[in-house]
Design an enzyme around this catalytic site. Structure first.
Site, mmCIF file in Angstrom:
data_model
loop_
_atom_site.group_PDB
_atom_site.id
_atom_site.type_symbol
_atom_site.label_atom_id
_atom_site.label_comp_id
_atom_site.label_asym_id
_atom_site.label_seq_id
_atom_site.Cartn_x
_atom_site.Cartn_y
_atom_site.Cartn_z
ATOM 1 N N LYS A 46 17.796 51.594 6.228
ATOM 2 C CA LYS A 46 18.566 51.987 5.370
ATOM 3 C C LYS A 46 18.941 53.626 5.677
ATOM 4 C CE LYS A 46 19.894 53.136 0.555
ATOM 5 N NZ LYS A 46 19.262 53.489 -0.666
ATOM 6 N N ALA A 50 22.907 52.585 -6.003
ATOM 7 C CA ALA A 50 22.790 53.978 -6.873
ATOM 8 C C ALA A 50 23.475 54.100 -8.029
ATOM 9 C CB ALA A 50 22.970 55.073 -5.966
#
Ligand code: SF4
Lengths: 334, 256
Positions: B95, B182
């Site tokens: 990531k 997020a």
């Protein structure tokens, strides 16, 4: 309530702090930003040599104490002792002595230590930008520099001689470090020197100004309380535990994303209490005399430690309060 | 099934491992979430001290590990971390987080693209964490990223789909799976993202810092499943006026 019990959240925390007061609000903000984690670090005292006279400090030039400066080899041995306890984040501390604790000396130590550590910070005399830049290249990623007090009159009263007498020079140091590319800058006041409300407000403003200007830099804040030391100096404006708790909460509300560092100056019971309020970084098992981990009491300490527990005991206390002690949260290649 | 690169997954919930109160709670939460892909910050991994390392709580046979480059402020640092992950034997899935701003933790689009280009070329399977920027999403998919991860709101803010419109555009145009990452603060946020057509979501803070992380992990699993089912079922049209659920046409009143 145990964390894993599948019952509804207790009302005190679910009210989002509005009724629970600032303690809960501060705790909630901290958990949101940092989680239930406390990062552990250890101070490594390099030298108690100092050319300043600061009334509150055990290392002050006027104190007749045994002085000592670690060789690079001694430092590596002390660091290895700390590494064996699990520490990966070290803070090198020393008095102000441009000849003995020079940027060159620190660079050499950094070169030796950096490959073994996750992160390396320094809490030494203020330097100019170029010196900080070289230290960054050698692997220093954090600089801690406290203004002690923002009250200029009190500042002059307690800093009697030496380069630290210059309020302006000290005020400039965090900027020098930020411009040199230091990643993390620790700022703070010595609580007890002056009116805490005034000092805290100015410190918060100072950090806010720095954050705007140096938007890539991370900041931490520390509020060391004056402790007894070789100077026998009485704090002119002592702060109670209750007020201290309030200070931590105010910092958290004012600066939600700034790490709050807590040293072993505070008692173990009080430190444990502060875990869930706003603190994010704690030292543990500290010695404040140079060489003190392997050869305790060969030199004078900077101040007397209150929390005398070992690193593992502190880690266990953190866990028992439902927080995770974090030994490593950085990568030294960065 | 969610297909990313050459792997398929039945869970559409990815879980982050930071901020948990303990390794044990993290492990149980991962279990309850049903997740198959988990991200771990490389900066938290201590290969030298496995007994104090976060990885010991993660069964790598069960979960696909997605080490993340948090801490990297530019492409150079992100690439260094990626290489570290490879050397540590953490695999090639990565990531990519390039975050120069420690306050809002917003990603740098230019440096992210730069790092992604090099890492894809080096054979990494790059999951880029980005602002909800549709053009950037295109660019990243074009250079070979197998997915894009637009943020819903700043990391850890729990504010939900603040970038809704931009995420909608990304989903509409995407040629690779879109993982909303997020800012999702509650199971309903995750559900909403899935209903919009996101392929998966990533959640960390909302689970890890809940008062009961394990129950919250389960709640997110259900939220994601509900949202996905809702999306697949096809939403009925919205109307301004009421319309009875049992039509009245043909019913004759008052004749008896
Ligand atoms: S506070 Fe610092 S500068 Fe002042 S005497 Fe102590 S070590 Fe020296």
């Amino acid at each position: 309530m145990a964390l894993h019990e599948k019952s509804p959240p207790s009302p005190s925390l679910s009210k989002r702090g509005t009724e629970g007061g600032i303690l809960e609000q501060a705790g909630r903000l901290t958990r949101q930003r940092f989680g239930r984690t406390i990062q552990l670090y250890a101070p490594l005292y390099l030298s108690n040599e100092c050319i300043d006279i600061c009334r509150y400090c055990g290392f002050s030039l006027e104190n007749k104490i045994t002085r000592k400066t670690l060789s690079v080899d001694d430092t590596v041995r002390e660091a290895e002792h700390l590494l064996n306890q699990g520490f990966k984040h070290l803070l090198l501390v020393s008095g102000e002595h441009p000849r003995i604790v020079s940027p060159k000396y620190l660079k050499e130590i950094a070169n030796h230590l950096k490959p073994k550590l996750a992160s390396l910070s320094i809490e030494v005399a203020p330097f100019v930008e170029d010196d900080y830049r070289e230290l960054v290249q050698a692997g220093v990623d954090g600089v801690v520099i406290y203004q002690e007090t923002y009250d200029q009159k009190r500042y002059q009263e307690v800093h009697l001689a030496g380069p630290k007498k210059s309020f302006e020079r000290r005020l400039q140091a965090p900027e020098n470090a930020a411009r040199a590319g230091v990643r993390r800058i620790g700022m703070g006041i010595l609580v007890g020197l002056s009116d805490w409300q005034e000092d805290l407000a100015r410190l918060i403003q100072h950090i806010r100004d720095m954050k705007k200007k140096y938007w890539q830099t991370e900041f931490t804040i520390s509020l060391p309380r004056l402790r007894p030391c070789a100077s026998d100096y009485e704090a002119p404006s002592p702060v109670s535990n209750e007020k201290y708790l309030q200070m931590i909460c105010l910092v958290r509300l004012a600066l939600p994303d700034v790490g709050i560092v807590l040293s072993t100056r505070e008692s173990s019971e009080f430190r444990d209490q502060l875990i869930s309020v706003g603190v994010t970084h704690m030292s543990a098992g500290s010695r404040t005399e140079p060489g003190g981990y392997l050869n305790p009491k060969e030199a004078e300490e900077q101040f007397r430690i209150e929390d005398k527990r070992t690193a593992d005991e502190v880690a266990a206390a953190i866990s028992s309060r439902g927080y995770e002690p974090v030994w490593k949260d950085w990568e030294n290649i960065l | 099934m969610l297909l990313i690169a050459d792997k398929s997954f039945s869970s559409r919930l990815l879980v982050g491992t930071g901020k948990f109160p303990s390794g044990e709670v993290m492990r149980e939460s991962l279990e309850a979430s049903g997740t198959e892909i988990i991200t771990v910050a490389l900066r938290r991994i201590d290969i030298a001290q496995p007994e104090k390392d976060i990885l010991r709580f993660i069964d790598r046979n069960r979960f696909t590990l997605l080490p993340n480059t948090s801490g990297a402020r530019d492409s150079k640092e992100a690439i260094l971390l990626a290489h570290l992950a490879r050397e540590a034997g953490l695999g090639k899935w990565l990531k990519l987080e390039v975050i120069p701003d420690p306050q809002y933790l917003l990603p740098d689009p230019i440096e992210t693209l730069k790092a992604a280009e090099q890492l894809v070329q080096e054979g990494f399977v790059v999951f880029p964490y980005i602002h909800a920027d549709p053009v950037l999403a295109h660019r990243l998919a074009d250079i070979g990223c197998p997915t894009v991860m637009p943020l819903a709101a700043p990391i850890g803010s729990g504010r939900g789909l603040k970038m809704r419109e931009a995420i909608r555009i990304i989903i509409e145009q995407a040629t690779v799976p879109v993982i909303v990452d997020a800012g999702l603060g509650s199971p309903s946020h995750a559900c909403e993202a899935m209903e919009m057509g996101a392929d998966a979501v990533l959640v960390n803070t909302a689970i890890a810092t809940a008062e009961d992380p394990i129950a919250m992990a389960e709640a997110f699993r259900l939220g994601v499943e509900a949202g996905r089912k809702g999306f697949l079922a096809g939403k009925a049209e919205e109307k301004l006026k009421a319309e009875a659920s049992s039509p009245l046409q043909g019913v004759i009143y008052g004749t008896s």
